[in-house]
Write a protein that holds these residues in place. Structure first.
Motif, PDB file in Angstrom:
ATOM      1  N   ALA A   1      -4.196  11.819   5.395  1.00 40.46           N
ATOM      2  CA  ALA A   1      -3.492  13.048   5.024  1.00 40.46           C
ATOM      3  C   ALA A   1      -3.235  13.111   3.519  1.00 40.46           C
ATOM      4  CB  ALA A   1      -2.177  13.139   5.788  1.00 40.46           C
ATOM      5  N   ALA A   2      -2.961  11.950   2.915  1.00 37.41           N
ATOM      6  CA  ALA A   2      -2.662  11.892   1.481  1.00 37.41           C
ATOM      7  C   ALA A   2      -3.900  11.612   0.636  1.00 37.41           C
ATOM      8  CB  ALA A   2      -1.610  10.821   1.215  1.00 37.41           C
ATOM      9  N   ARG A   3      -5.032  11.333   1.306  1.00 37.23           N
ATOM     10  CA  ARG A   3      -6.295  11.041   0.617  1.00 37.23           C
ATOM     11  C   ARG A   3      -6.170   9.834  -0.302  1.00 37.23           C
ATOM     12  NH1 ARG A   3      -8.572  17.163  -0.836  1.00 37.23           N
ATOM     13  NH2 ARG A   3      -8.561  17.906   1.325  1.00 37.23           N
ATOM     14  N   VAL A   4      -5.566   8.774   0.270  1.00 38.16           N
ATOM     15  CA  VAL A   4      -5.441   7.517  -0.467  1.00 38.16           C
ATOM     16  C   VAL A   4      -5.928   6.388   0.433  1.00 38.16           C
ATOM     17  CG1 VAL A   4      -3.508   8.315  -1.878  1.00 38.16           C
ATOM     18  CG2 VAL A   4      -3.044   7.191   0.316  1.00 38.16           C
ATOM     19  N   THR A   5      -6.037   5.186  -0.135  1.00 34.25           N
ATOM     20  CA  THR A   5      -6.454   4.040   0.654  1.00 34.25           C
ATOM     21  C   THR A   5      -5.310   3.584   1.560  1.00 34.25           C
ATOM     22  OG1 THR A   5      -5.689   2.423  -0.962  1.00 34.25           O
ATOM     23  CG2 THR A   5      -7.944   3.283  -1.241  1.00 34.25           C
ATOM     24  N   PRO A   6      -5.615   2.903   2.669  1.00 34.98           N
ATOM     25  CA  PRO A   6      -4.554   2.387   3.541  1.00 34.98           C
ATOM     26  C   PRO A   6      -3.583   1.476   2.801  1.00 34.98           C
ATOM     27  CG  PRO A   6      -6.656   2.304   4.674  1.00 34.98           C
ATOM     28  CD  PRO A   6      -6.957   2.693   3.254  1.00 34.98           C
ATOM     29  N   GLN A   7      -4.079   0.687   1.846  1.00 37.01           N
ATOM     30  CA  GLN A   7      -3.209  -0.205   1.083  1.00 37.01           C
ATOM     31  C   GLN A   7      -2.191   0.596   0.265  1.00 37.01           C
ATOM     32  OE1 GLN A   7      -6.511  -0.358   1.151  1.00 37.01           O
ATOM     33  NE2 GLN A   7      -6.952  -2.328   2.169  1.00 37.01           N
ATOM     34  N   THR A   8      -2.677   1.661  -0.388  1.00 39.85           N
ATOM     35  CA  THR A   8      -1.778   2.512  -1.167  1.00 39.85           C
ATOM     36  C   THR A   8      -0.764   3.190  -0.265  1.00 39.85           C
ATOM     37  OG1 THR A   8      -3.477   2.914  -2.847  1.00 39.85           O
ATOM     38  CG2 THR A   8      -1.676   4.501  -2.714  1.00 39.85           C
ATOM     39  N   ALA A   9      -1.232   3.662   0.885  1.00 36.86           N
ATOM     40  CA  ALA A   9      -0.333   4.322   1.828  1.00 36.86           C
ATOM     41  C   ALA A   9       0.761   3.371   2.293  1.00 36.86           C
ATOM     42  CB  ALA A   9      -1.122   4.848   3.026  1.00 36.86           C
ATOM     43  N   SER A  10       0.400   2.126   2.564  1.00 35.49           N
ATOM     44  CA  SER A  10       1.375   1.147   3.042  1.00 35.49           C
ATOM     45  C   SER A  10       2.494   0.924   2.034  1.00 35.49           C
ATOM     46  CB  SER A  10       0.681  -0.180   3.349  1.00 35.49           C
ATOM     47  OG  SER A  10      -0.203  -0.038   4.448  1.00 35.49           O
ATOM     48  N   ALA A  11       2.138   0.873   0.755  1.00 40.17           N
ATOM     49  CA  ALA A  11       3.159   0.677  -0.278  1.00 40.17           C
ATOM     50  C   ALA A  11       4.127   1.855  -0.319  1.00 40.17           C
ATOM     51  CB  ALA A  11       2.482   0.501  -1.638  1.00 40.17           C
ATOM     52  N   HIS A  12       3.598   3.069  -0.215  1.00 42.84           N
ATOM     53  CA  HIS A  12       4.460   4.250  -0.223  1.00 42.84           C
ATOM     54  C   HIS A  12       5.324   4.312   1.030  1.00 42.84           C
ATOM     55  CE1 HIS A  12       3.016   6.222  -3.863  1.00 42.84           C
ATOM     56  NE2 HIS A  12       1.771   5.974  -3.490  1.00 42.84           N
ATOM     57  N   LEU A  13       4.759   3.949   2.173  1.00 44.01           N
ATOM     58  CA  LEU A  13       5.511   3.976   3.421  1.00 44.01           C
ATOM     59  C   LEU A  13       6.661   2.971   3.393  1.00 44.01           C
ATOM     60  CD1 LEU A  13       2.541   4.373   5.904  1.00 44.01           C
ATOM     61  CD2 LEU A  13       4.338   6.054   5.474  1.00 44.01           C
ATOM     62  N   ALA A  14       6.414   1.817   2.771  1.00 42.26           N
ATOM     63  CA  ALA A  14       7.478   0.818   2.645  1.00 42.26           C
ATOM     64  C   ALA A  14       8.639   1.368   1.834  1.00 42.26           C
ATOM     65  CB  ALA A  14       6.929  -0.452   1.997  1.00 42.26           C
ATOM     66  N   ARG A  15       8.328   2.085   0.761  1.00 42.67           N
ATOM     67  CA  ARG A  15       9.382   2.692  -0.070  1.00 42.67           C
ATOM     68  C   ARG A  15      10.194   3.689   0.749  1.00 42.67           C
ATOM     69  NH1 ARG A  15      10.261   5.534  -5.063  1.00 42.67           N
ATOM     70  NH2 ARG A  15      12.284   6.533  -4.744  1.00 42.67           N
ATOM     71  N   MET A  16       9.518   4.504   1.540  1.00 50.02           N
ATOM     72  CA  MET A  16      10.226   5.520   2.320  1.00 50.02           C
ATOM     73  C   MET A  16      11.045   4.893   3.445  1.00 50.02           C
ATOM     74  SD  MET A  16       7.651   8.807   2.361  1.00 50.02           S
ATOM     75  CE  MET A  16       6.152   7.957   2.876  1.00 50.02           C
ATOM     76  N   ALA A  17      10.543   3.809   4.018  1.00 47.98           N
ATOM     77  CA  ALA A  17      11.303   3.111   5.065  1.00 47.98           C
ATOM     78  C   ALA A  17      12.555   2.473   4.476  1.00 47.98           C
ATOM     79  CB  ALA A  17      10.419   2.060   5.736  1.00 47.98           C
ATOM     80  N   GLU A  18      12.438   1.885   3.284  1.00 50.22           N
ATOM     81  CA  GLU A  18      13.592   1.283   2.621  1.00 50.22           C
ATOM     82  C   GLU A  18      14.668   2.323   2.323  1.00 50.22           C
ATOM     83  OE1 GLU A  18      12.052  -0.575  -0.839  1.00 50.22           O
ATOM     84  OE2 GLU A  18      11.031  -2.194   0.261  1.00 50.22           O
ATOM     85  N   ALA A  19      14.242   3.551   2.071  1.00 51.65           N
ATOM     86  CA  ALA A  19      15.188   4.632   1.771  1.00 51.65           C
ATOM     87  C   ALA A  19      15.719   5.281   3.048  1.00 51.65           C
ATOM     88  CB  ALA A  19      14.505   5.694   0.909  1.00 51.65           C
ATOM     89  N   ASN A  20      15.318   4.752   4.204  1.00 46.25           N
ATOM     90  CA  ASN A  20      15.767   5.273   5.501  1.00 46.25           C
ATOM     91  C   ASN A  20      15.352   6.724   5.728  1.00 46.25           C
ATOM     92  OD1 ASN A  20      17.149   2.856   6.302  1.00 46.25           O
ATOM     93  ND2 ASN A  20      18.826   3.420   4.923  1.00 46.25           N
ATOM     94  N   LEU A  21      14.212   7.093   5.159  1.00 44.98           N
ATOM     95  CA  LEU A  21      13.700   8.443   5.368  1.00 44.98           C
ATOM     96  C   LEU A  21      12.688   8.490   6.510  1.00 44.98           C
ATOM     97  CD1 LEU A  21      13.280   9.655   1.691  1.00 44.98           C
ATOM     98  CD2 LEU A  21      15.186  10.005   3.255  1.00 44.98           C
ATOM     99  N   ILE A  22      12.111   7.351   6.847  1.00 43.39           N
ATOM    100  CA  ILE A  22      11.212   7.283   7.995  1.00 43.39           C
ATOM    101  C   ILE A  22      11.593   6.086   8.857  1.00 43.39           C
ATOM    102  CG2 ILE A  22       9.276   8.382   6.771  1.00 43.39           C
ATOM    103  CD1 ILE A  22       7.992   5.602   6.540  1.00 43.39           C
ATOM    104  N   ASN A  23      11.276   6.198  10.127  1.00 39.96           N
ATOM    105  CA  ASN A  23      11.427   5.086  11.054  1.00 39.96           C
ATOM    106  C   ASN A  23      10.045   4.548  11.418  1.00 39.96           C
ATOM    107  OD1 ASN A  23      14.225   5.239  11.216  1.00 39.96           O
ATOM    108  ND2 ASN A  23      14.169   6.719  12.884  1.00 39.96           N
ATOM    109  N   VAL A  24       9.966   3.248  11.627  1.00 41.89           N
ATOM    110  CA  VAL A  24       8.696   2.608  11.979  1.00 41.89           C
ATOM    111  C   VAL A  24       8.890   1.896  13.310  1.00 41.89           C
ATOM    112  CG1 VAL A  24       6.879   1.037  11.236  1.00 41.89           C
ATOM    113  CG2 VAL A  24       8.270   2.226   9.519  1.00 41.89           C
ATOM    114  N   SER A  25       7.984   2.145  14.240  1.00 39.66           N
ATOM    115  CA  SER A  25       8.035   1.481  15.535  1.00 39.66           C
ATOM    116  C   SER A  25       6.662   0.903  15.850  1.00 39.66           C
ATOM    117  CB  SER A  25       8.467   2.454  16.631  1.00 39.66           C
ATOM    118  OG  SER A  25       7.578   3.542  16.727  1.00 39.66           O
ATOM    119  N   ARG A  26       6.648  -0.165  16.640  1.00 38.17           N
ATOM    120  CA  ARG A  26       5.395  -0.824  16.999  1.00 38.17           C
ATOM    121  C   ARG A  26       5.097  -0.586  18.481  1.00 38.17           C
ATOM    122  NH1 ARG A  26       2.336  -4.819  14.793  1.00 38.17           N
ATOM    123  NH2 ARG A  26       3.887  -5.216  13.163  1.00 38.17           N
TER     124      ARG A  26
END
Length: 236
Positions: A40-65
């Motif tokens: 969706a963001a047209r970036v590599t999975p590695q880049t996406a993971s770094a951004h997702l970690a930032r958003m999870a730390e800010a409590n803006l997204i939830n992550v479930s397995r």
């Protein structure tokens, strides 16, 4: 996180094009994998993971397995509301002649889309108009009341609003509230009622999801039912 801090954090994240694209992709309320958000963001999975970690730390997204997959979704309706509000603010100073010209794909978004867990766009506004016009709801600037006739209508189409209200538990979520639509600049319905109408629309095949977008398709059957049951007047 207080609302002012939440607004500031969401605004900062939306200022980054990669994170903005991923947050917008999550606005339809579904849980997505890092790979799907990377596309969706047209970036590599590695880049996406770094951004997702930032958003999870800010409590803006939830992550479930689930199994071997990790799924990401917006942390709450409050976050979705902040995103929609910031999109509105971004265009608030524009005049009709200076609004961005959108392509055909965006026209589908303007017609009908999900706003986290409720319907937005021309469809969402038309539903709100129909409920207000027929006296089924009474809206103020920031709240709404479902009238007795509204409860009867909802019961006829399979929505038990008192039961939904009772099942909110300890969540301080409004039963009905207006949400200013960023493309129509008029309110659509949010809160418990907005969620119930959105859920019913999918279950009854009035609307269907489009692939890789939060725009939704209004079926021919759905147009008839929306008009016959809810008096929704949606111009073609």
């Amino acid at each position: 996180m207080p609302n002012d801090a939440l607004f500031t954090e969401v605004a900062a994240l939306l200022g980054d094009t990669t994170r903005a694209a991923m947050l917008r992709a999550l606005m339809d309320g579904r849980a997505l994998t890092a790979s799907e958000l990377a596309r969706a963001a047209r970036v590599t999975p590695q880049t996406a993971s770094a951004h997702l970690a930032r958003m999870a730390e800010a409590n803006l997204i939830n992550v479930s397995r689930q199994g071997r997959h990790r799924y990401h979704r917006l942390a709450s309706a409050a976050v979705a509301l902040m995103i929609e509000s910031i999109m509105q603010v971004a265009f608030s100073g524009a005049t009709p002649n200076t609004l961005p010209v959108t392509g055909p794909r965006d026209m589908a978004m303007r017609l009908a889309r999900t706003c986290y867990d409720h319907l937005a766009g021309r469809l969402g506004v038309a539903i709100a108009d129909a409920f207000a016009r027929n006296g089924h709801i009474e809206l103020t600037a920031d709240s709404g009341v479902v009238t007795a006739s509204g409860e009867r209508l909802l019961q006829r189409i399979g929505i038990d609003l008192p039961a939904l209200a009772a099942n909110r538990g300890g969540r301080a979520r409004m039963l009905c509230r207006p949400c200013l639509d960023w493309s129509e600049r008029r309110p659509h319905l949010a809160g418990v009622l907005g969620t119930a109408l959105c859920t019913l629309s999918f279950e009854q095949d009035w609307v269907r999801r489009r692939k890789d977008t939060r725009a939704v398709l209004i079926t021919a059957y759905g147009r008839r039912k929306l008009q016959d049951l809810l008096d929704v007047r949606l111009e073609t």
